[in-house]
Design a protein around this motif. Structure first.
Motif, PDB file in Angstrom:
ATOM      1  N   SER A 102      -8.676   5.064  -1.989  1.00 56.57           N
ATOM      2  CA  SER A 102      -9.423   3.814  -1.795  1.00 56.57           C
ATOM      3  C   SER A 102      -9.610   3.039  -3.088  1.00 56.57           C
ATOM      4  CB  SER A 102     -10.796   4.112  -1.172  1.00 56.57           C
ATOM      5  OG  SER A 102     -11.633   4.798  -2.096  1.00 56.57           O
ATOM      6  N   ARG A 103      -9.411   3.707  -4.244  1.00 59.20           N
ATOM      7  CA  ARG A 103      -9.611   3.032  -5.532  1.00 59.20           C
ATOM      8  C   ARG A 103      -8.314   2.507  -6.126  1.00 59.20           C
ATOM      9  NH1 ARG A 103     -12.942   7.557  -5.816  1.00 59.20           N
ATOM     10  NH2 ARG A 103     -11.509   8.751  -7.123  1.00 59.20           N
ATOM     11  N   ILE A 104      -7.198   2.700  -5.436  1.00 62.27           N
ATOM     12  CA  ILE A 104      -5.912   2.224  -5.950  1.00 62.27           C
ATOM     13  C   ILE A 104      -5.803   0.721  -5.704  1.00 62.27           C
ATOM     14  CG2 ILE A 104      -3.408   2.387  -5.716  1.00 62.27           C
ATOM     15  CD1 ILE A 104      -3.795   5.277  -4.802  1.00 62.27           C
ATOM     16  N   SER A 105      -5.480  -0.012  -6.755  1.00 69.87           N
ATOM     17  CA  SER A 105      -5.286  -1.455  -6.620  1.00 69.87           C
ATOM     18  C   SER A 105      -4.145  -1.729  -5.652  1.00 69.87           C
ATOM     19  CB  SER A 105      -4.966  -2.056  -7.992  1.00 69.87           C
ATOM     20  OG  SER A 105      -4.644  -3.420  -7.876  1.00 69.87           O
ATOM     21  N   GLY A 106      -4.392  -2.589  -4.669  1.00 70.12           N
ATOM     22  CA  GLY A 106      -3.367  -2.907  -3.678  1.00 70.12           C
ATOM     23  C   GLY A 106      -3.477  -2.120  -2.398  1.00 70.12           C
ATOM     24  N   VAL A 107      -4.413  -1.164  -2.347  1.00 69.68           N
ATOM     25  CA  VAL A 107      -4.663  -0.401  -1.116  1.00 69.68           C
ATOM     26  C   VAL A 107      -5.970  -0.905  -0.521  1.00 69.68           C
ATOM     27  CG1 VAL A 107      -5.093   1.875  -0.120  1.00 69.68           C
ATOM     28  CG2 VAL A 107      -3.429   1.616  -1.976  1.00 69.68           C
ATOM     29  N   SER A 108      -5.898  -1.519   0.650  1.00 76.24           N
ATOM     30  CA  SER A 108      -7.063  -2.153   1.267  1.00 76.24           C
ATOM     31  C   SER A 108      -7.838  -1.157   2.135  1.00 76.24           C
ATOM     32  CB  SER A 108      -6.611  -3.329   2.131  1.00 76.24           C
ATOM     33  OG  SER A 108      -5.914  -2.850   3.276  1.00 76.24           O
ATOM     34  N   PRO A 109      -9.078  -1.504   2.527  1.00 75.34           N
ATOM     35  CA  PRO A 109      -9.836  -0.637   3.438  1.00 75.34           C
ATOM     36  C   PRO A 109      -9.101  -0.356   4.747  1.00 75.34           C
ATOM     37  CG  PRO A 109     -11.297  -2.240   2.431  1.00 75.34           C
ATOM     38  CD  PRO A 109      -9.903  -2.618   2.020  1.00 75.34           C
ATOM     39  N   SER A 110      -8.364  -1.342   5.255  1.00 78.38           N
ATOM     40  CA  SER A 110      -7.622  -1.108   6.506  1.00 78.38           C
ATOM     41  C   SER A 110      -6.489  -0.103   6.280  1.00 78.38           C
ATOM     42  CB  SER A 110      -7.055  -2.423   7.053  1.00 78.38           C
ATOM     43  OG  SER A 110      -6.148  -3.005   6.131  1.00 78.38           O
ATOM     44  N   ASP A 111      -5.873  -0.128   5.090  1.00 79.19           N
ATOM     45  CA  ASP A 111      -4.846   0.866   4.769  1.00 79.19           C
ATOM     46  C   ASP A 111      -5.453   2.262   4.735  1.00 79.19           C
ATOM     47  OD1 ASP A 111      -2.774  -1.050   4.390  1.00 79.19           O
ATOM     48  OD2 ASP A 111      -3.541  -1.484   2.391  1.00 79.19           O
ATOM     49  N   ARG A 117       0.259   8.982  -5.642  1.00 82.01           N
ATOM     50  CA  ARG A 117       0.085  10.255  -4.932  1.00 82.01           C
ATOM     51  C   ARG A 117      -1.368  10.728  -5.040  1.00 82.01           C
ATOM     52  NH1 ARG A 117       4.170  10.904  -1.574  1.00 82.01           N
ATOM     53  NH2 ARG A 117       3.252  12.947  -1.215  1.00 82.01           N
ATOM     54  N   PRO A 118      -2.324   9.996  -4.474  1.00 80.29           N
ATOM     55  CA  PRO A 118      -3.735  10.382  -4.592  1.00 80.29           C
ATOM     56  C   PRO A 118      -4.013  11.728  -3.957  1.00 80.29           C
ATOM     57  CG  PRO A 118      -3.455   8.716  -2.887  1.00 80.29           C
ATOM     58  CD  PRO A 118      -2.140   8.813  -3.609  1.00 80.29           C
ATOM     59  N   VAL A 119      -5.008  12.427  -4.490  1.00 78.37           N
ATOM     60  CA  VAL A 119      -5.332  13.757  -3.976  1.00 78.37           C
ATOM     61  C   VAL A 119      -6.392  13.704  -2.893  1.00 78.37           C
ATOM     62  CG1 VAL A 119      -4.701  14.867  -6.151  1.00 78.37           C
ATOM     63  CG2 VAL A 119      -7.078  14.150  -5.789  1.00 78.37           C
ATOM     64  N   ALA A 160       0.831  -1.202   0.000  1.00 75.93           N
ATOM     65  CA  ALA A 160       0.000   0.000   0.000  1.00 75.93           C
ATOM     66  C   ALA A 160       0.868   1.256   0.000  1.00 75.93           C
ATOM     67  CB  ALA A 160      -0.925  -0.001   1.215  1.00 75.93           C
ATOM     68  N   ARG A 161       1.940   1.241   0.798  1.00 79.73           N
ATOM     69  CA  ARG A 161       2.824   2.408   0.858  1.00 79.73           C
ATOM     70  C   ARG A 161       3.457   2.664  -0.517  1.00 79.73           C
ATOM     71  NH1 ARG A 161       5.146   1.195   5.185  1.00 79.73           N
ATOM     72  NH2 ARG A 161       4.138   2.685   6.564  1.00 79.73           N
ATOM     73  N   GLN A 162       3.882   1.602  -1.186  1.00 81.32           N
ATOM     74  CA  GLN A 162       4.494   1.741  -2.515  1.00 81.32           C
ATOM     75  C   GLN A 162       3.486   2.289  -3.524  1.00 81.32           C
ATOM     76  OE1 GLN A 162       5.867  -2.272  -3.161  1.00 81.32           O
ATOM     77  NE2 GLN A 162       7.890  -1.881  -2.255  1.00 81.32           N
TER      78      GLN A 162
END
Length: 645
Positions: free
Chosen positions: A626-635, A618-620, A610-612
């Motif tokens: 939340s829509r980035i692949s690999g970023v989970s709800p917990s992230d 660099r979402p605004v 998620a960090r990578q």
């Protein structure tokens, strides 16, 4: 050695569908703009299917028009067949599609460009980007070039250099290079290092981009053979006519003004013989032999891909479509291929109606360089090179409509930035354009991206019929919608609102006249008084059908388009209300902003992946994160806790 040196506000590289919209938007907002093309013959070229619109793509064209773009107006001038797709389904998926006269489309767009006061059209290949450190003054009149710039973290565009050595200074540059970057066209063992239709490729610009730290990759698309109309036996095919009632793409046009004689298209099918020819020669296909390295589009596969990946299908549709009114070339939609020439002849001749067809142009695949669009901000500006924008197939999308939509937004945002105004970023709840751009800059696209209605989660709100109601106020605020057009729009909006209010308030009793009318239309009789609005919700009634029991309705001003809005609003009111509630939640997430300089290494409990991903995109906003692949709800939760929102 002396070279040409000129200055403009904005340079647009590439005059395809993205470049035309970008240049027109910038020029119409008062910025001095120059538009470069490798050939005047490639302006708004349709190297693949000469049509505009189609499923979900029709939505994009309507939205381009609602914002003040040109594509809808241009196809309305040059179509040879018009058809509303999915008309038997709900209004959310109705999509307008028009077959274009390929030659007239490009000529008309070129005329439009050349008439624009602040726009210069120039045939020349751009080979180099000129940049300078973003936080310093220029080291020279031409800025920092190549080796001086590649180790810098922050860059700012200052212009471009062409193959002749000419320098064009600019405060913003928009890359709309389409499929021309290091392009090569392939069928069988035949490889030509050109762009579509034998036009010159752009062989140097992607090297300059890479030296600025922009990552480059290879994608692939293709096109089918064109065949001679005189060699087709149409008696073995099924005629496909256009609609009798023409629906314009542009909200500035009326149906009656576009009535003209339309040309037919024709339907035929592949068969087992076609499939066997392909299977026997699949080892000669560059797609399967390894000659082609680029990734092709999933939703527009080659005919050999269809046969190999769907072996259970005993036939595939082929549409024979005219390329124009004054040519005998016919486009064989459904048969893109990179098979050798002799195999192309055999498979074409196996199709009913094409037994003696003569190929005018061979099918071919085309490979080209493009970028990773996740390196762009939602404004379509590169994060790493200020003032540099990208739009169209260079961003990994496919399709004329997707390109035109991106070009329009890149042109708007580049111009607004130079004018010191706030950018325009359409959200996923604003339009298909918002969905398209958000998908490109947020999600990792592993193949050429194609717009589809299924990608739009709020598609009942984002219909093509209400694109003007959603976006024309934005276009007017930007400055691309004239005051005269805006007043016409406001009158339409007021008429819809007042008529909806009247229908909801006009009550009908269970009189004999009303009950008789209901029986005639096989509708349930009234047991108590009800409103005209409630009656219109019934599936058997249209606005026009209720006229006999609605004597107070306005005598003038209710156009078919207004009646359509009234019907859809009332019939789907419950569903629309539900989606509006979903949009309200979505917007709350979009309003939770993320600082541009946030150090994700300081966010506790974020997973490494998620960090990578967050560092790369660099979402605004929290919504985009939340829509980035690999970023989970917990992230996302950890991120919100860190930001205390």
């Amino acid at each position: 050695m002396a070279h040409v040196e000129e200055s403009y506000d904005i340079v647009v590289v590439g005059a395809g569908h993205a470049g035309c919209e970008a240049a027109l938007a910038a020029a119409r907002l008062g910025l001095e703009t120059i538009l470069f093309t490798v050939s005047m013959d490639s302006v708004a070229l349709m190297p693949c299917n000469p049509n505009i619109g189609g499923s979900s793509k029709g939505h994009l064209v309507r939205e381009i028009d609602a914002l003040g773009g040109e594509m809808g107006k241009n196809i309305d001038k040059t179509f040879i067949q018009s058809k509303m797709l999915n008309s038997s389904k709900g209004p959310a998926v109705h999509s307008l599609r028009a077959q274009a006269d390929k030659g007239e489309y490009t000529k008309e767009m070129r005329r439009t460009l050349q008439r624009e006061p602040h726009l210069t059209l120039r045939q020349q290949e751009v080979t180099e980007l000129i940049v300078e450190p973003s936080d310093t003054t220029p080291a020279s009149a031409e800025g920092v070039i190549l080796s001086e710039a590649k180790d810098l973290k922050g860059l700012r565009i200052t212009g471009v250099r062409t193959c002749s050595g000419a320098v064009y200074h600019a405060r913003a540059v928009i890359l709309c290079t389409g499929v021309y970057l290091k392009a090569r066209c392939i069928y069988g063992d035949t490889i030509s290092y050109t762009g579509p239709n034998g036009l010159s490729a752009a062989n140097h610009l992607s090297d300059s981009m890479a030296e600025k730290g922009i990552r480059i990759r290879r994608f692939k698309t293709g096109t089918p053979p064109r065949i001679d109309r005189k060699s087709i036996d149409f008696s073995k095919t099924i005629e496909q006519k256009g609609d009798e009632k023409i629906v314009p793409f542009s909200f500035t046009n009326r149906s009656e003004d576009l009535e003209r004689e339309q040309l037919s298209c024709w339907l035929t099918y592949t068969n087992e013989e076609t499939h066997q020819i392909i299977r026997e020669n699949i080892d000669r296909s560059p797609l399967y032999s390894g000659v082609i390295q680029g990734t092709g589009p999933r939703y527009c596969p080659s005919i050999e891909d269809k046969i190999m990946k769907f072996p259970d299908k005993d036939r595939h549709q082929l549409f024979i479509e005219p390329e124009g009114e004054f040519t005998d070339e016919m486009y064989l939609d459904g048969m893109p291929s990179s098979l050798p020439e002799d195999v192309q002849y055999r498979m074409v001749h196996s199709v009913p109606g094409l037994e003696h067809a003569k190929i005018v142009r061979n099918a071919y695949a085309i490979e080209y360089d493009c970028i990773y669009a996740t390196e762009l901000m939602p404004t379509l500006e590169f994060r790493s090179v200020k003032g540099l924008y990208a739009a169209g197939q260079i961003n990994g999308s496919s399709g004329y409509e997707e390109a035109g939509a991106q070009g329009l937004m890149a042109g708007i945002n580049a111009a607004l930035k130079l004018l010191g105004r706030e950018p325009v970023v359409l959200s996923r709840s604003d339009g298909y354009i918002g969905v398209l751009i958000d998908d490109l800059v947020t999600k990792e696209t592993a193949e050429p991206y194609r717009m589809m209605t299924s990608r739009a989660e709020y598609r009942l709100l984002l219909r093509q019929d209400n694109a003007d109601l959603r976006l024309t106020p934005i276009g007017h605020e930007i400055g691309l919608i004239s005051e005269e057009r805006y007043q016409v729009f406001l009158a339409k909006k007021r008429m819809i609102e007042s008529e909806l209010e009247r229908l909801k308030k006009t009550m009908l009793g269970a009189s004999g006249e009303v009950q008789s009318f209901l029986r005639e239309h096989e509708s349930a009789e009234l047991k108590t008084a009800t409103s005209l609005g409630e009656l219109l919700r019934r599936p058997e009634f249209s606005y026009e059908a209720l006229a006999p029991i609605d004597p107070e309705r306005p005598k003038e001003g209710i156009t078919p388009e207004i009646a359509e809005q009234i019907e859809i609003t009332l019939k789907y009111e419950g569903y629309i209300t539900r989606q509006e509630q979903q949009v309200a939640h979505f917007r709350r997430m979009e309003e939770k902003r993320i600082p541009a300089d946030l150090d994700y290494g300081q966010v506790k409990n974020l997973r490494k992946e998620a960090r990578q991903k967050l560092e790369a995109v660099r979402p605004v906003s929290i919504g985009q994160a939340s829509r980035i692949s690999g970023v989970s709800p917990s992230d996302v939760t950890m991120l919100m806790l860190h930001l205390k929102i």
